[in-house]
Every structure is written in structure tokens, then in C-alpha cells.
Write a protein that holds these residues in place. Structure first.
Motif, PDB file in Angstrom:
ATOM      1  N   TYR A 201      25.762 -36.690  14.622  1.00  0.00           N
ATOM      2  CA  TYR A 201      26.230 -36.128  13.345  1.00  0.00           C
ATOM      3  C   TYR A 201      26.812 -34.737  13.558  1.00  0.00           C
ATOM      4  O   TYR A 201      27.874 -34.398  13.024  1.00  0.00           O
ATOM      5  CB  TYR A 201      25.066 -36.077  12.360  1.00  0.00           C
ATOM      6  N   LYS A 202      26.118 -33.918  14.371  1.00  0.00           N
ATOM      7  CA  LYS A 202      26.579 -32.550  14.625  1.00  0.00           C
ATOM      8  C   LYS A 202      27.937 -32.565  15.325  1.00  0.00           C
ATOM      9  O   LYS A 202      28.843 -31.794  14.977  1.00  0.00           O
ATOM     10  CB  LYS A 202      25.549 -31.813  15.486  1.00  0.00           C
ATOM     11  N   ASP A 203      28.084 -33.466  16.316  1.00  0.00           N
ATOM     12  CA  ASP A 203      29.364 -33.572  17.015  1.00  0.00           C
ATOM     13  C   ASP A 203      30.472 -34.040  16.076  1.00  0.00           C
ATOM     14  O   ASP A 203      31.620 -33.578  16.176  1.00  0.00           O
ATOM     15  CB  ASP A 203      29.236 -34.542  18.202  1.00  0.00           C
ATOM     16  N   MET A 204      30.148 -34.966  15.177  1.00  0.00           N
ATOM     17  CA  MET A 204      31.153 -35.456  14.229  1.00  0.00           C
ATOM     18  C   MET A 204      31.640 -34.329  13.330  1.00  0.00           C
ATOM     19  O   MET A 204      32.848 -34.186  13.089  1.00  0.00           O
ATOM     20  CB  MET A 204      30.565 -36.592  13.389  1.00  0.00           C
ATOM     21  N   ARG A 205      30.708 -33.511  12.847  1.00  0.00           N
ATOM     22  CA  ARG A 205      31.095 -32.390  11.990  1.00  0.00           C
ATOM     23  C   ARG A 205      31.904 -31.354  12.769  1.00  0.00           C
ATOM     24  O   ARG A 205      32.866 -30.776  12.241  1.00  0.00           O
ATOM     25  CB  ARG A 205      29.834 -31.722  11.410  1.00  0.00           C
ATOM     26  N   GLU A 206      31.512 -31.140  14.014  1.00  0.00           N
ATOM     27  CA  GLU A 206      32.217 -30.154  14.837  1.00  0.00           C
ATOM     28  C   GLU A 206      33.622 -30.628  15.186  1.00  0.00           C
ATOM     29  O   GLU A 206      34.593 -29.865  15.111  1.00  0.00           O
ATOM     30  CB  GLU A 206      31.415 -29.883  16.115  1.00  0.00           C
ATOM     31  N   ALA A 207      33.746 -31.909  15.569  1.00  0.00           N
ATOM     32  CA  ALA A 207      35.055 -32.451  15.957  1.00  0.00           C
ATOM     33  C   ALA A 207      35.997 -32.496  14.756  1.00  0.00           C
ATOM     34  O   ALA A 207      37.179 -32.168  14.873  1.00  0.00           O
ATOM     35  CB  ALA A 207      34.893 -33.846  16.546  1.00  0.00           C
ATOM     36  N   ASN A 208      35.470 -32.933  13.599  1.00  0.00           N
ATOM     37  CA  ASN A 208      36.271 -33.020  12.371  1.00  0.00           C
ATOM     38  C   ASN A 208      37.594 -33.727  12.651  1.00  0.00           C
ATOM     39  O   ASN A 208      38.679 -33.250  12.298  1.00  0.00           O
ATOM     40  CB  ASN A 208      36.514 -31.607  11.809  1.00  0.00           C
ATOM     41  N   TYR A 209      37.484 -34.885  13.343  1.00  0.00           N
ATOM     42  CA  TYR A 209      38.663 -35.601  13.841  1.00  0.00           C
ATOM     43  C   TYR A 209      38.898 -36.847  12.993  1.00  0.00           C
ATOM     44  O   TYR A 209      37.987 -37.660  12.798  1.00  0.00           O
ATOM     45  CB  TYR A 209      38.449 -35.990  15.306  1.00  0.00           C
ATOM     46  N   ARG A 210      40.099 -37.002  12.529  1.00  0.00           N
ATOM     47  CA  ARG A 210      40.444 -38.102  11.620  1.00  0.00           C
ATOM     48  C   ARG A 210      40.186 -39.462  12.287  1.00  0.00           C
ATOM     49  O   ARG A 210      40.651 -39.730  13.387  1.00  0.00           O
ATOM     50  CB  ARG A 210      41.897 -37.997  11.196  1.00  0.00           C
ATOM     51  N   GLY A 211      39.435 -40.311  11.602  1.00  0.00           N
ATOM     52  CA  GLY A 211      39.178 -41.665  12.095  1.00  0.00           C
ATOM     53  C   GLY A 211      38.088 -41.772  13.137  1.00  0.00           C
ATOM     54  O   GLY A 211      37.899 -42.844  13.727  1.00  0.00           O
ATOM     55  N   ALA A 212      37.336 -40.664  13.391  1.00  0.00           N
ATOM     56  CA  ALA A 212      36.322 -40.680  14.460  1.00  0.00           C
ATOM     57  C   ALA A 212      34.925 -40.974  13.938  1.00  0.00           C
ATOM     58  O   ALA A 212      33.996 -41.093  14.735  1.00  0.00           O
ATOM     59  CB  ALA A 212      36.324 -39.337  15.198  1.00  0.00           C
TER      60      ALA A 212
END
Length: 285
Positions: A201-212
Motif C-alpha cells: 500500500y505504501k509503495d502504491m501511494r508513493e509511486a502514484n502510477y496510473r494503472g498500477a
């Protein structure tokens, strides 16, 4: 040799794409096998070292079973290392030590018992000092030490439960103690799985990458489920709670929730999370 090993391992890590080719998957499995074999070799050596240090009459079968048990718990590589080392040791002893075929057969029975997941304490002689634990027991001791950081009454009961599990090592552990060991392993895996889900979850928020988002859902579930039943349980509970909350609050709709849950189940079932990895996502994730 070192250079080529580094190149092979780096190529494995950096080849993260929407669908890894079979050769990369094979390299990953080979790396895991080698890692487990190395760990299993250490487990066998630790059992041998403890046996020599204890020098306790009738304890050799326990240490044989314990070394094989600890090694095989790591995976196929650990089980392979345990079998090779055990067979080589018994072949050498049968020719050199003069103990005879009967003793070799008894040793190999203990080796196979441990490798098949049988409790090594079946062979533990009474009076053997409690310092000679299996690797699972050491994990439980670590959990108890970690539990000291937990608050109040919870900390007290966790410590009592874990310590009673570890200190009840006897020739044949009663079923209730075996159940406590499994419960401790479940809790340990659930805690680790929760950390895996939070990291995703933390990586997803940090990446903030469309479709990831589907990739990170699958990755968190995959990492958690690899720990064991406790990790898979934690991943399922967290995923279901998140999707139930999002379906009511975010307004993304049932279709998005179904797609998220498909990615969650794919990761929990052992599917490669990179199936959902979008092109261009930084390789650090």
C-alpha cells in the motif's frame, strides 16, 4: 564466477515486465532452491554442532531429526541438502564407525521423519537441556521477545503462551502443545503478511502510477501468502475490508471492486504479480 552470478541475479530482478518469460521464472526458482539449500546446510551444521556440544547419551537421533526438519521447512532446496548430507554421513559412518547396519537404519529413519515434517521431539531423550531448540522454537522465542513491546495484559498472555510452548519440549509433545506451536506460527505469519500488505500500500501511494493499483494489490497478497496460512489469512481479511470500504465510499463501482479482488486472489494463489504490472513502472517496486 562472482561476476556471472551477479549478472544472472540482476537480470532476474530487472526483467520485471507484464509477463515474465519462462526462463526468468526458472532462474527465480533456481535461486530460491540454492538459497534454501544453503540455509538447509546451515541447519544441518547447527544440529551437528549442538550434538557434539551436548554430548548427551541417546540424543543423536533427535539431532538428526531436528537438522532434517529445520532444513526441509525451508523448501525443496533445504530438503535436498538435508537428504544429501544425511546420506553421505550415514554412508561414511557405516563404513568407518563400525556401528553396524542397524544403527544406520535407525539414523535414516530419524532423518526421514524430520524431513517429512515429523516433530523431532519424538526422539528427544529426557533430560536433554532445553537450550537445544528447533528453528521453529527459536522463532517462537523471538516472537515472545517481540511481544514485550505489546501493551499491558496482552503482552503478559502472549509471553505466557509462547514460553509455555517452547519450554514444553519433551520426548513426545502433547497435542495441545503442537496446537500452540501451529497457532504461534499462524500469528507470526499473519503479522508478517500484514507488514507485506502495508508495504504494498505504501509503495502504491508513493509511486502514484496510473494503472498500477492492481499490481500492488496482487503483490501484497502474493508476498503475504508466501509466508503461510497466517499470511494468506491476513491478506484476505485486509483485502476484503479494503474493497468493502472502497465500494461504499470511493464510488468506483462494482466492476472496479471485482477487478481488484481478482488481482488479490491471483496474488494469494501464487500467481506472478507482474501480470498486472503496467509498462514504465519504476523497477524499484
Amino acid at each position: 564466477m562472482r561476476l556471472w552470478v551477479c549478472i544472472a541475479l540482476l537480470s532476474t530482478v530487472l526483467c520485471a515486465s507484464a509477463e515474465r518469460p519462462r526462463i526468468v521464472q526458472g532462474m527465480i526458482r533456481a535461486g530460491q532452491f540454492v538459497r534454501d539449500a544453503a540455509g538447509g546446510t546451515r541447519d544441518m551444521y547447527r544440529a551437528y554442532k549442538d550434538m557434539r556440544e551436548a554430548n548427551y547419551r541417546g540424543a543423536d537421533k533427535y539431532f538428526h531429526a531436528r537438522g532434517n526438519y529445520d532444513a526441509a521447512r525451508r523448501g525443496p532446496g533445504g530438503a535436498w541438502a538435508a537428504r544429501v548430507i544425511s546420506d553421505a554421513r550415514e554412508n561414511w559412518q557405516s563404513r568407518v564407525s563400525g556401528r553396524g547396519a542397524e544403527d544406520t537404519r535407525a539414523d535414516q529413519e530419524a532423518n526421514r521423519w524430520g524431513r517429512s515434517g515429523g516433530d523431532p521431539n519424538r526422539y528427544r531423550p529426557r533430560g536433554l537441556p532445553s537450550k537445544y531448540y528447533t528453528r521453529d522454537d527459536l522463532h517462537l522465542l523471538w516472537l515472545c521477545r517481540s511481544a514485550v513491546a505489546w501493551p499491558g495484559t496482552m503482552r503478559l498472555w502472549v509471553c505466557i503462551a509462547l514460553l509455555s510452548t517452547v519450554l514444553c519440549a519433551s520426548a513426545e509433545r502433547p497435542r495441545i502443545v503442537q496446537g500452540m506451536i501451529r497457532a504461534g506460527q499462524f500469528v507470526r505469519d499473519a503479522a508478517g503478511g500484514t507488514r507485506d500488505m502495508y508495504r504494498a500500500y505504501k509503495d502504491m501511494r508513493e509511486a502514484n502510477y496510473r494503472g498500477a493499483d492492481k499490481y500492488f494489490h496482487a503483490r501484497g497478497n502474493y508476498d503475504a501468502a508466501r509466508r503461510g496460512p497466517g499470511g494468506a489469512w491476513a491478506a484476505r481479511v485486509i483485502s476484503d475490508a479494503r474493497e468493502n470500504w472502497q465500494s461504499r465510499v470511493s464510488g468506483r463501482g462494482a466492476e472496479d471492486t471485482r477487478a481488484d479482488q481478482e488481482a488479490n486472489r491471483w496474488g494469494r494463489s501464487g500467481g506472478d504479480p507482474n501480470r498486472y504490472r503496467p509498462r514504465g513502472l519504476p523497477s524499484k517496486y
